[in-house]
Design a protein around this motif. Structure first.
Motif, PDB file in Angstrom:
ATOM      1  N   ARG A   8      -6.362  11.905   0.466  1.00  0.00           N
ATOM      2  CA  ARG A   8      -4.951  11.481   0.489  1.00  0.00           C
ATOM      3  C   ARG A   8      -4.539  10.762  -0.798  1.00  0.00           C
ATOM      4  O   ARG A   8      -3.374  10.723  -1.139  1.00  0.00           O
ATOM      5  CB  ARG A   8      -4.715  10.516   1.648  1.00  0.00           C
ATOM      6  CG  ARG A   8      -4.869  11.143   3.003  1.00  0.00           C
ATOM      7  CD  ARG A   8      -4.630  10.067   4.028  1.00  0.00           C
ATOM      8  NE  ARG A   8      -4.869  10.541   5.366  1.00  0.00           N
ATOM      9  CZ  ARG A   8      -4.832   9.751   6.442  1.00  0.00           C
ATOM     10  NH1 ARG A   8      -4.586   8.456   6.298  1.00  0.00           N
ATOM     11  NH2 ARG A   8      -5.042  10.245   7.623  1.00  0.00           N
TER      12      ARG A   8
ATOM     13  N   ASP B  20      -8.957   7.448  10.986  1.00  0.00           N
ATOM     14  CA  ASP B  20      -8.610   6.033  10.922  1.00  0.00           C
ATOM     15  C   ASP B  20      -9.472   5.128  11.789  1.00  0.00           C
ATOM     16  O   ASP B  20      -9.229   3.942  11.905  1.00  0.00           O
ATOM     17  CB  ASP B  20      -7.135   5.844  11.306  1.00  0.00           C
ATOM     18  CG  ASP B  20      -6.249   6.429  10.237  1.00  0.00           C
ATOM     19  OD1 ASP B  20      -5.405   7.259  10.574  1.00  0.00           O
ATOM     20  OD2 ASP B  20      -6.441   6.078   9.060  1.00  0.00           O
TER      21      ASP B  20
ATOM     22  N   HIS C 180       0.141   4.456  -0.221  1.00  0.00           N
ATOM     23  CA  HIS C 180       0.476   5.746  -0.835  1.00  0.00           C
ATOM     24  C   HIS C 180       1.838   5.775  -1.502  1.00  0.00           C
ATOM     25  O   HIS C 180       2.026   6.437  -2.509  1.00  0.00           O
ATOM     26  CB  HIS C 180       0.298   6.869   0.185  1.00  0.00           C
ATOM     27  CG  HIS C 180      -1.133   6.976   0.622  1.00  0.00           C
ATOM     28  ND1 HIS C 180      -2.130   7.401  -0.228  1.00  0.00           N
ATOM     29  CD2 HIS C 180      -1.745   6.638   1.793  1.00  0.00           C
ATOM     30  CE1 HIS C 180      -3.290   7.341   0.408  1.00  0.00           C
ATOM     31  NE2 HIS C 180      -3.090   6.880   1.634  1.00  0.00           N
TER      32      HIS C 180
ATOM     33  N   ASP D 242      -1.981   2.904   5.190  1.00  0.00           N
ATOM     34  CA  ASP D 242      -1.077   3.989   4.769  1.00  0.00           C
ATOM     35  C   ASP D 242      -0.069   3.563   3.706  1.00  0.00           C
ATOM     36  O   ASP D 242       0.329   4.356   2.859  1.00  0.00           O
ATOM     37  CB  ASP D 242      -0.313   4.533   5.980  1.00  0.00           C
ATOM     38  CG  ASP D 242      -1.118   5.625   6.664  1.00  0.00           C
ATOM     39  OD1 ASP D 242      -2.066   6.136   6.018  1.00  0.00           O
ATOM     40  OD2 ASP D 242      -0.805   5.941   7.824  1.00  0.00           O
TER      41      ASP D 242
END
Ligand code: GLC
Ligand code: MG
Length: 584
Positions: A320, A274, A287, A284
């Motif tokens: 991710r 990050d 997601h 974040d």
């Protein structure tokens, strides 16, 4: 269970093991080669100079024949076309420029009949300012529920005359525009990470989330196989929208140069993820949106796919986006941005496969798209060229076109031998270069206008593609019109001039795609082959040996090897510079 084991144990040694399995075929997108259609520039049925859906439908057989598995279409939705359709004014309709919903259904049916899956573009970070949702927000005024769909804020300074923070638009200039400086009751500003005609949504607002679930369902109900998700790293902004100044060398879309030579692979894939995140990229919070969409797609039969356009580095962080309950694919822009160096290429291949493997996703591979300098030019640039800047007559380090095409052909030969899924951008199978000499008054990219011509922008990779050497507009249409002028030299690159011609770029792509499928390279694994020297990329995948020479000296090929495919001519067992071969 015990029975099955017993059966196996009792099989006499002489009998061959059963070769069929009951397991369902793996999802199509794990191995697919996906061809990007840029509708404005693919094929123009009505002759107005802008490509359209009926044009695409007519030309689909050429893509089935090329050997790709799926197509992805850049936006054809209702739009004022300020950013070539990435400014959407109605997510559930077709712009008259491109046709009608019925034309879309016809195109989809024809693609499916030909065995091609269809992915459409979803643009959820921002709408067009012409969208009803934004027009209602402007009309409803500060504090209204309508304004809460977007990111309206009061300005800074004594009279709110300064933008709410220091963020800059990807296309240049401030990322904020004031609604109406002269209205004492409404001095608000709205955020646009791109053009001022592309206001960003507030994805913290459940209303926005609900609208987009509806958009997904609208296209899934029509039968699309998935979505390419525009700016999939930008939807959520950090709380409080704090000021931020990007580091010098960060790309405008958030990626940065992978300067990882000498760092062990394990360290790279577990590095601090990050460190350089901007407050508007790769937050974040994005997601949970993709987990939600994953559930929506799961309601539908078949393997539907979400592919992230996320300019996120390093690759482990990008992974991710493709965790098992999120998207299926993410574009590998780190691969696209890798310089023409064997060391760098080996490294990015290793990192890609290792990073995506941590979440059970295939790697994807891509060399060109509608936002970057075409790889037949980019790979021979001799000066730095940040993503989005483009090239024009006055750019430093302009490429040697012959060298560029050699490298592009070799690069594609490497890419299509790698396991996973690959993206091909319309025209690269013809070896099209970036168009450098576009007249200034023909350019249309907002980047060109917002930087006052300092950056040329992306028009050079968007010129309508040539189909027939002798036809008006090279067969793009019948009228000879073209929204961006086509270069005089493109007759030689037209599809019909390359069709069936040994050694042409088109035939090279055809053979690569055929052998890739025949040898099932997409489900294979690579093993590096030592002994070729530092400037060579050499690996084996399912019995196919790939050797690419990225250096300046000729390289000796293994004795007795037979050449299955060569990106350029190879004689006497010697691989010339900027050439790649597949050996059987
Ligand atoms: C994506 C698109 C690009 C567009 C931008 C804003 O990067 O690929 O063409 O300008 O998003 O929507
Ligand atoms: Mg048209």
């Amino acid at each position: 269970m015990t029975d099955a084991i017993a059966t196996v144990d009792e099989t006499p040694e002489s009998e061959p093991a059963p070769t069929t399995t009951a397991a369902p075929a793996a999802e199509w997108w794990r191995t697919a080669v996906i061809y990007q259609i840029y509708p404005r520039s693919f094929a123009d049925a009505d002759g107005d100079g802008i490509g359209d859906l009926p044009g695409i439908t007519r030309r689909l057989p050429a893509l089935a024949d090329l050997g790709v598995d799926a197509i992805w279409l850049s936006p054809f939705f209702t739009s004022p076309q300020n950013d070539a359709g990435y400014d959407v004014a109605d997510y559930c309709d077709v712009d008259p420029l491109f046709g009608t919903l019925a034309d879309f259904d016809g195109m989809l049916a024809e693609a499916h009949r030909l065995g091609l899956r269809v992915i459409v573009d979803l643009v959820p970070n921002h709408s067009s300012s012409a969208h009803r949702w934004f027009q209602e927000a402007l009309a409803a005024g500060p504090g209204s529920a309508e304004r809460a769909r977007y990111l309206f804020r009061e300005g800074r300074g004594e009279h709110g005359e300064l933008p709410p923070n220091n963020w800059e638009s990807v296309f240049g200039g401030a990322a904020w525009t004031r609604v109406n400086a002269d209205d004492p009751a409404d001095g608000q500003w709205y955020l646009h990470l791109f053009d001022s005609s592309q206001p960003d949504f507030d994805w913290q607002n459940p209303w926005v989330r609900e609208q987009f679930r509806g958009v997904l369902r609208f296209w899934l109900d029509r039968g699309v196989d998935g979505f390419r998700v525009d700016v999939a790293h930008g939807l959520v902004k950090a709380d409080g929208l704090p000021d931020w100044t990007p580091p010098e060398h960060g790309g405008s879309m958030g990626g940065s140069t992978p300067a990882l030579e000498g760092v062990p692979l394990e360290e790279e894939i577990s590095s601090d993820l990050d460190e350089h995140a901007a407050p508007y990229w790769a937050q974040d919070g994005v997601h949970e949106i993709y987990r939600d969409w994953h559930r929506v797609l799961s309601e539908y039969e078949g393997d539907r796919v979400l592919c992230a356009e996320a300019w996120v580095e390093p690759l482990t962080k990008l992974a991710r986006w493709v965790r098992p309950d999120e998207m299926q694919q993410a574009f590998n822009f780190t691969y696209l941005e890798t310089p023409w160096s064997a060391t760098a290429l080996r490294r990015v291949i290793d990192t890609s496969i290792a990073s995506f493997a941590t979440v059970g996703a295939p790697s994807t591979w891509v060399l060109s798209n509608h936002d970057v300098v075409r790889h037949a030019s980019r790979l021979a640039l001799t000066a730095e060229n940040p993503q989005g800047a483009g090239i024009g007559p006055d750019s430093p380090g302009l490429p040697d076109p012959v060298l560029g095409l050699r490298r592009a052909r070799a690069a594609t030969a490497v890419m299509l031998a790698l396991p996973g899924s690959a993206y091909v951008y319309q025209g690269e199978e013809l070896g099209l270069p970036e168009v450098i000499h576009l007249p200034a008054d023909a350019r249309q990219d907002p980047t060109w206008f917002r930087t006052n011509g300092e950056k040329y922008g992306r028009d050079g990779c968007r010129v309508p593609i040539p189909w027939e050497a002798g036809a008006p507009a090279y067969g793009f249409n019948d009228s000879g019109e073209s929204w961006l002028p086509q270069p005089g030299e493109w007759a030689a690159l037209a599809r019909d001039a390359q069709d069936g011609v040994p050694g042409s770029t088109l035939e090279l792509y055809r053979s690569l795609l055929r052998e890739r499928a025949g040898h099932e390279l997409a489900t294979g694994a690579i093993e590096w082959l030592p002994g070729f020297g530092a400037d060579v990329v050499a690996f084996e995948n399912r019995g196919v040996t790939v050797v690419a020479n990225l250096g300046n000296d000729p390289v000796e090929l293994p004795a007795g090897a037979s050449v299955l495919i060569a990106s350029d001519s190879v004689e006497g067992g010697i691989l010339p510079p900027d050439t790649a071969v597949w050996l059987a």
